[in-house]
Scaffold this active site. Structure first.
Site: not given
Ligand code: SAH
Length: 183
Positions: A33
């Site tokens: 993000s």
């Molecule tokens: N907080 C992260 C942002 C990652 S983007 C950071 O600081 O880098 C969002 C993430 O959510 C992705 O890696 C995606 O694979 C994950 N995601 C999507 N659906 C999900 C689910 N049902 N359970 C766990 N993770 C999920």
């Protein structure tokens, strides 16, 4: 946020862009993000030293590290095995002993350690997963982007007060979709 080396949470070829206020790709079609959004969501939760936090969407592990600088413990769930593993290794290398990473579908939260003082979701479902609301403590706060896949989404603040669940729209956003194991 000044303490967390964001350049280590992005691929090497993007390290020179790590301190711009921008989201960046982290592989597997996912993104880390934008720092503004990380700061905004963190501050909305009003994290405290004693807090136990659940994060859904570990991704790079950056948001988990920012929270781990402030709170007691962070439990974070990531649905893509490769990302979960990578984040776990990096967080360990950086000495974040108060973060636990699990690979799995975060729709179900992480029941063993519930209830949580705060919950942060960093992928956007179309509706708030019921298990997450259930795993929030009385008096707790959850921040979650909700809306259409790649479309109109809002960050919603959910608060549990006197047994009631209160919801407030906070900010229009664009997050990657919340996927399910069945998908
Ligand atoms: N907080 C992260 C942002 C990652 S983007 C950071 O600081 O880098 C969002 C993430 O959510 C992705 O890696 C995606 O694979 C994950 N995601 C999507 N659906 C999900 C689910 N049902 N359970 C766990 N993770 C999920």
């Amino acid at each position: 946020m000044l303490k967390v080396p964001r350049h280590l949470f992005v691929p090497d070829y993007l390290a020179n862009q790590a301190y711009l206020d921008s989201p960046l790709p982290i592989g597997y079609g996912q993104t880390i993000s934008q720092p503004y959004i990380v700061a905004y969501m963190t501050s909305i939760l009003e994290p405290e030293k004693t807090d136990k936090i659940l994060e859904i969407g570990t991704g790079s592990g950056y948001q988990a590290a920012v929270l781990a600088e402030i709170v007691d413990s962070v439990f974070t769930v990531e649905i893509i095995d490769g990302l979960a593993e990578q984040a776990q290794q990096l967080l360990k290398l950086l000495g974040y002993g108060n973060v636990w990473v699990k690979s799995g579908d975060g729709f179900h939260g992480w029941k063993e350690h519930a209830p949580y003082d705060k919950i942060i979701v960093t992928a956007a479902p179309e509706e708030i997963p019921q298990p997450l609301t259930e795993q929030l403590k009385e008096g707790g706060k959850m921040i979650i982007p909700v809306g259409e896949k790649y479309g109109y989404q809002y960050l919603i603040l959910v608060e549990k007060k006197k047994g009631k669940v209160l919801k407030k729209n906070m900010l229009p956003v664009r997050f990657v979709p919340f996927t399910r194991d069945e998908d």
